[in-house]
Design a protein around this motif. Structure first.
Motif, PDB file in Angstrom:
ATOM      1  N   GLU A   1      39.679  42.435  45.744  1.00  0.00           N
ATOM      2  CA  GLU A   1      40.366  42.088  44.506  1.00  0.00           C
ATOM      3  C   GLU A   1      41.420  43.142  44.242  1.00  0.00           C
TER       4      GLU A   1
ATOM      5  N   HIS B   1      32.177  37.566  38.805  1.00  0.00           N
ATOM      6  CA  HIS B   1      33.419  36.783  38.715  1.00  0.00           C
ATOM      7  C   HIS B   1      33.457  35.702  39.786  1.00  0.00           C
ATOM      8  N   THR B   2      33.170  36.062  41.029  1.00  0.00           N
ATOM      9  CA  THR B   2      33.233  35.079  42.116  1.00  0.00           C
ATOM     10  C   THR B   2      32.141  34.022  41.958  1.00  0.00           C
TER      11      THR B   2
ATOM     12  N   THR C   1      33.219  31.478  39.329  1.00  0.00           N
ATOM     13  CA  THR C   1      34.224  30.521  39.811  1.00  0.00           C
ATOM     14  C   THR C   1      33.557  29.376  40.565  1.00  0.00           C
TER      15      THR C   1
ATOM     16  N   SER D   1      37.371  34.011  34.903  1.00  0.00           N
ATOM     17  CA  SER D   1      35.976  33.715  35.222  1.00  0.00           C
ATOM     18  C   SER D   1      35.081  34.716  34.503  1.00  0.00           C
TER      19      SER D   1
ATOM     20  N   GLN E   1      41.290  38.027  36.832  1.00  0.00           N
ATOM     21  CA  GLN E   1      41.364  38.902  37.995  1.00  0.00           C
ATOM     22  C   GLN E   1      42.214  38.252  39.077  1.00  0.00           C
TER      23      GLN E   1
ATOM     24  N   MET F   1      39.407  36.091  44.601  1.00  0.00           N
ATOM     25  CA  MET F   1      39.326  35.054  43.585  1.00  0.00           C
ATOM     26  C   MET F   1      39.635  33.675  44.170  1.00  0.00           C
TER      27      MET F   1
END
Length: 594
Positions: A126, A235-236, A239, A381, A522, A527
């Protein structure tokens, strides 16, 4: 309380001129404090500072004996030579260990050893974030009702809502594929089990950093508290599988239900291989992909990588694919014409990043190995609960738009607004500054880093800092503090236009409020990758009898060509992944058996 320096020389006191400025002392407790690593992080670092190096040792297969017995024999041999075995891989005829240079040389001369390679470092892929932005129990049933406001630009761009909410009413359409029954293994930095978006999605977890079954993105401190990581894995995972209608804390005016994932009813498995600083090892990635395979994962999503190839890692991914897993990985963020590993292996779907206009992101690594692209710029996310700050400034009841500086402290403070000029020293805040506290106003400019300005204001006694922009039209700015000073006070920035108005409130009470929310924007190929993993889950849930290679073909052959490109392009691969089109392709090319 004022702070003054007494000046003197050896042999007697020297009188100071009345007009000579006297530099005040820093307020007590505001000295520069370097962040100390957590107890867990210190132990990991100490293990690396013992004169050994991490290696992967591959042995030649033996004709007799079981794979497990042979692995135990290999490991015992390494220990006899003075090595420290981390893990054995019976199915790969390999051992991960820490050895001295002398032991490594001896191993290389051993006729039973096929290869010795570095257990290389892998990192999260990232970019630094510049945009403002119930513990695990019994797995619940995923929500099917939320709101269309949860559908992010990324979801719409890859056609996800068009698959499971055709009429856009915020409710999953009955009988439409939404990821149900498909397992996606997220090999990353772990997750935050407190986040409501993920509570119903996670069905299994394994921590390869700490060696337990709680794959949380955190380090434990000696006093019983925890230090959370950067939220990369949260975050991932969000998503891919964030839940409809399961919103956490959002920005004022934002969608109260939070966000939805590409495949909102998918089952997530979390394999933690990155520590709280975003670093991991090849051997842990191999262990993770083996664990995912053993847990019957359908898809593995890896938003991490290394610039160098690993023979043993390549073999591990090839075996995973042979057993039915579809691995998907990020190409990397250096902008170089070279795809990172494991994305560069032929059996892995390599994912690059585009912006919401479908334009290739110039940080996205590229090459002949690129398979697909997906949204990877300013992707919204989930993140560590309360870790994403937003700011509000109020002067005499008048609100001002502002943006918190990256790594700003979280909190609310009201106090007298004092002009600290360029913030180039402790004295810049003047004699009004006291250790009892105030709100510091600092102008941008003067060749100083923002952390220097904030540090000087804090040392003068400021309990909150406002930085005024010096460029028209640049808004409140996207400024950052570094993480090597702690703790920062709430620190935010305002536009040039608002700065001019705020200066009229010097001497009056002003409130700075930097609060934490549970979502963040991000950027990176990290992402983009989970968008493709989520789409793969949708395709597979439309026909669970598809093979991993058939799902891959559907994703690639149905991808949307961008920028007029024809054929396989080194930047865009086959194109932008498209969920609805991929499902249609699979239904036509690989129809379910009657």
């Amino acid at each position: 309380m004022k702070r003054w320096v007494l000046l003197g020389l050896v042999g007697g006191l020297v009188a100071c001129k009345k007009d000579k400025p006297v530099e005040p002392l820093a307020c007590p407790g505001t000295e520069v404090q370097r962040l100390l690593p957590t107890a867990q992080a210190q132990k990991r670092k100490q293990a690396l500072d013992d004169g050994t190096e991490p290696v992967l040792i591959t042995y030649r297969p033996r004709v007799s004996g079981s794979a497990m017995a042979n692995a135990e024999s290999f490991a015992a041999g390494v220990k006899r030579m003075g090595g420290r075995v981390k893990h054995s891989f019976p199915e790969l005829n390999a051992v991960a260990a820490r050895v001295t240079p002398e032991v490594r040389e001896a191993l290389a001369r051993d006729p039973d050893v096929a290869a010795v390679e570095p257990d290389r470092v892998v990192t999260a892929l990232e970019l630094p974030r510049l945009s403002p932005r119930a513990l695990l129990g019994v797995v619940g049933q995923p929500n099917r009702t939320g709101s269309a406001g949860e559908y992010t630009d990324g979801l719409k761009m890859v056609q996800a809502p068009a698959v499971w909410d055709v009429n856009g009413d915020g409710v999953l359409d009955e009988g439409r594929p939404s990821g149900t029954g498909i397992k996606v293994c997220v090999i990353d930095s772990g997750w935050d089990p407190r986040h409501p978006e993920l509570e119903a999605a996670v069905i299994a977890q394994k921590d390869f950093i700490d060696g337990d079954n709680e794959a949380y993105d955190q380090d434990k401190n000696d006093d019983g508290t925890v230090t959370w990581g950067g939220g990369h894995g949260t975050h991932t995972a969000g998503t891919i599988g964030a839940q409809l209608g399961a919103g956490g804390r959002v920005l004022p005016g934002g969608e109260s239900n939070g966000v939805a994932g590409v495949a909102p009813t998918v089952s997530l498995m979390i394999a933690r291989v990155l520590d709280t600083e975003g670093n991991g090892s090849t051997s842990d990635v191999i262990r993770a992909i083996n664990w995912c395979t053993a847990q019957d994962a359908d898809i593995a999503s890896l938003s991490l990588g290394s610039p160098n190839e690993s023979t043993l890692e390549k073999l591990a991914f090839e075996e995973a694919v042979q057993k039915g897993v579809l691995p998907i990985a990020a190409t990397g963020n250096s902008g170089a014409a070279k795809v990172s590993f494991p994305a560069a292996y032929d059996v892995v779907i390599a994912v690059g990043a585009v912006n919401f206009n479908g334009e290739w992101a110039n940080f996205s690594q590229y090459g002949a190995e690129v398979s697909l692209v997906a949204p990877g710029v300013n992707v919204l996310s989930s993140t560590i609960v309360g870790a994403s700050p937003f700011a509000a400034v109020d002067a005499a009841g008048k609100p001002f738009a502002s943006s918190p500086l990256e790594y700003s402290g979280i909190g609310k403070y009201s106090g007298k607004l004092i002009n600290c000029g360029l913030g180039d020293s402790i004295a810049s805040c003047g004699e009004e500054a006291t250790c009892e506290g105030f709100v510091a106003y600092v102008d941008r400019g003067g060749g100083l880093f923002f952390e220097e300005k904030a540090r000087h204001a804090m040392q003068a006694g400021a309990k909150a800092v406002i930085i005024g922009n010096n460029e028209a039209g640049d808004g409140a700015g996207t400024f950052t503090l570094t993480t090597n000073l702690y703790p920062w006070v709430p620190t935010t920035s305002v536009s040039l236009e608002d700065a001019g108005v705020i200066k009229g409130y010097f001497g009056q009470n002003v409130t700075v409020d930097v609060s934490g929310v549970d979502y963040v924007l991000q950027t990176g190929t990290s992402m983009a990758t989970p968008h493709v993993a989520g789409v793969a889950a949708l395709v597979w849930s439309s026909n669970p009898k598809l093979t991993n290679l058939q799902v891959r073909e559907a994703l690639e052959k149905s991808a949307k060509k961008l920028q007029g490109r024809v054929g396989l392009d080194p930047q865009y691969g086959w194109g932008l992944v498209q969920a609805a089109d991929a499902i249609s392709y699979a239904a036509t090319k690989f129809p379910p058996a009657p």
